[in-house]
Design a protein around this motif. Structure first.
Motif, short mmCIF file in Angstrom:
data_model
loop_
_atom_site.label_atom_id
_atom_site.label_comp_id
_atom_site.label_asym_id
_atom_site.label_seq_id
_atom_site.Cartn_x
_atom_site.Cartn_y
_atom_site.Cartn_z
N ASP A 53 49.95 48.08 33.42
CA ASP A 53 50.56 49.30 33.50
C ASP A 53 48.93 50.34 34.40
O ASP A 53 50.13 51.26 35.18
N LYS A 54 48.42 50.34 34.53
CA LYS A 54 47.22 50.86 35.58
C LYS A 54 47.48 50.50 36.97
O LYS A 54 47.44 52.01 37.81
N LEU A 55 47.71 49.07 37.59
CA LEU A 55 47.56 48.76 38.69
C LEU A 55 49.69 49.75 39.17
O LEU A 55 49.88 50.16 39.57
N ILE A 56 49.99 49.12 37.90
CA ILE A 56 51.47 49.62 38.50
C ILE A 56 51.25 51.56 39.12
O ILE A 56 52.38 52.04 40.04
N ASN A 57 50.94 52.10 38.22
CA ASN A 57 50.79 53.30 37.99
C ASN A 57 50.16 54.26 38.77
O ASN A 57 50.28 54.98 39.56
N GLU A 58 48.78 53.24 39.31
CA GLU A 58 47.63 53.93 40.28
C GLU A 58 47.49 52.94 41.54
O GLU A 58 47.09 53.55 42.38
N GLY A 59 48.33 51.62 41.23
CA GLY A 59 48.50 50.85 43.07
C GLY A 59 47.18 50.17 42.79
O GLY A 59 46.61 50.53 41.54
N GLU A 60 46.65 49.65 43.90
CA GLU A 60 45.92 48.59 43.70
C GLU A 60 44.62 48.48 43.25
O GLU A 60 43.99 50.21 43.58
N LYS A 61 43.36 48.39 42.71
CA LYS A 61 42.22 48.31 41.90
C LYS A 61 41.68 47.13 41.59
O LYS A 61 41.97 46.03 41.87
N ASN A 62 40.57 47.63 41.75
CA ASN A 62 39.19 46.47 41.55
C ASN A 62 38.90 45.94 40.16
O ASN A 62 39.17 46.93 39.56
N LEU A 72 43.12 38.54 34.27
CA LEU A 72 43.54 38.71 35.92
C LEU A 72 43.71 37.73 36.25
O LEU A 72 44.42 37.35 36.99
N SER A 73 42.47 36.50 35.62
CA SER A 73 42.64 35.75 36.78
C SER A 73 43.99 34.43 35.88
O SER A 73 44.78 34.21 36.63
N LYS A 74 44.18 34.79 34.50
CA LYS A 74 45.56 34.25 34.18
C LYS A 74 46.22 35.14 34.39
O LYS A 74 47.57 34.39 35.27
N LEU A 75 46.41 36.30 34.92
CA LEU A 75 47.75 37.04 35.51
C LEU A 75 47.62 36.76 36.74
O LEU A 75 49.53 36.48 37.55
N ARG A 76 46.89 36.28 37.91
CA ARG A 76 47.34 35.01 39.32
C ARG A 76 47.64 34.01 39.04
O ARG A 76 48.49 33.65 39.73
N ASP A 77 47.08 33.60 37.91
CA ASP A 77 48.07 31.70 37.99
C ASP A 77 49.33 32.13 37.11
O ASP A 77 49.55 31.04 37.51
N LEU A 78 49.50 32.82 36.96
CA LEU A 78 51.45 33.05 36.18
C LEU A 78 51.79 33.73 37.35
O LEU A 78 52.98 33.79 37.65
N GLY A 79 51.43 34.18 38.07
CA GLY A 79 52.55 34.80 39.91
C GLY A 79 52.39 36.47 39.45
O GLY A 79 53.23 36.92 39.94
N ARG A 135 43.71 40.60 46.69
CA ARG A 135 43.10 41.04 48.37
C ARG A 135 41.46 41.47 48.50
O ARG A 135 40.78 41.82 47.70
N LYS A 136 40.72 40.36 48.87
CA LYS A 136 39.63 40.72 49.46
C LYS A 136 39.13 41.42 50.39
O LYS A 136 39.34 41.10 51.21
N GLU A 137 38.23 42.08 49.85
CA GLU A 137 37.66 43.56 51.27
C GLU A 137 35.97 42.92 50.87
O GLU A 137 35.67 43.75 49.28
N GLY A 138 35.95 42.06 50.99
CA GLY A 138 33.85 42.29 51.22
C GLY A 138 33.54 41.85 49.63
O GLY A 138 34.23 40.46 50.63
N ASN A 139 32.61 42.40 49.27
CA ASN A 139 31.97 41.96 48.00
C ASN A 139 33.33 41.58 46.73
O ASN A 139 33.54 41.03 45.63
N LEU A 140 34.36 42.62 46.95
CA LEU A 140 35.16 43.05 46.09
C LEU A 140 36.71 42.42 45.97
O LEU A 140 37.02 42.31 47.67
N ILE A 141 37.22 42.19 45.07
CA ILE A 141 38.27 41.64 44.78
C ILE A 141 39.66 42.49 44.94
O ILE A 141 39.67 43.19 42.93
N TYR A 142 40.64 43.26 45.33
CA TYR A 142 41.24 44.16 44.81
C TYR A 142 42.83 43.37 44.84
O TYR A 142 43.60 42.30 44.82
N TYR A 143 42.99 44.42 43.13
CA TYR A 143 44.65 43.91 42.58
C TYR A 143 45.99 44.17 42.82
O TYR A 143 45.59 45.99 42.24
N SER A 144 46.54 43.77 42.55
CA SER A 144 48.16 44.70 42.64
C SER A 144 49.36 43.80 42.37
O SER A 144 49.31 42.26 41.94
#
Length: 78
Positions: A11-20, A39-46, A51-60
């Motif tokens: 819900d947060k990613l949908i309403n606010e966009g990409e986040k770390n 988040l790892s489980k959600l990634r595994d499920l596709g 997206r990695k930027e420096g030391n941070l990983i951004y999810y969408s």
């Protein structure tokens, strides 16, 4: 996907966009470690992509069908 923390994250990613992880950690008051596992489980499920930027990983949210489903579920939770 039905886990309350995962729904909050989606819900947060949908309403606010990409986040770390640091920007999402307030969902359901979980630890950063626990949130990373969800988040790892959600990634595994596709459902989310990362997206990695420096030391941070951004999810969408990757899938439009999931966006529709989460919006319906969260509307019913209000």
């Amino acid at each position: 996907m039905a886990h309350p923390v995962r729904l909050c994250v989606l819900d947060k990613l949908i309403n606010e966009g990409e986040k770390n992880v640091t920007e999402i950690v307030d969902c359901m008051d979980v630890t950063q470690s626990n949130l990373s596992q969800h988040l790892s489980k959600l990634r595994d499920l596709g459902i989310v992509e990362a997206r990695k930027e420096g030391n941070l990983i951004y999810y969408s949210v990757k899938r439009k069908d999931v966006i529709s489903i989460v919006k319906v579920i969260m509307r019913g939770a209000e």
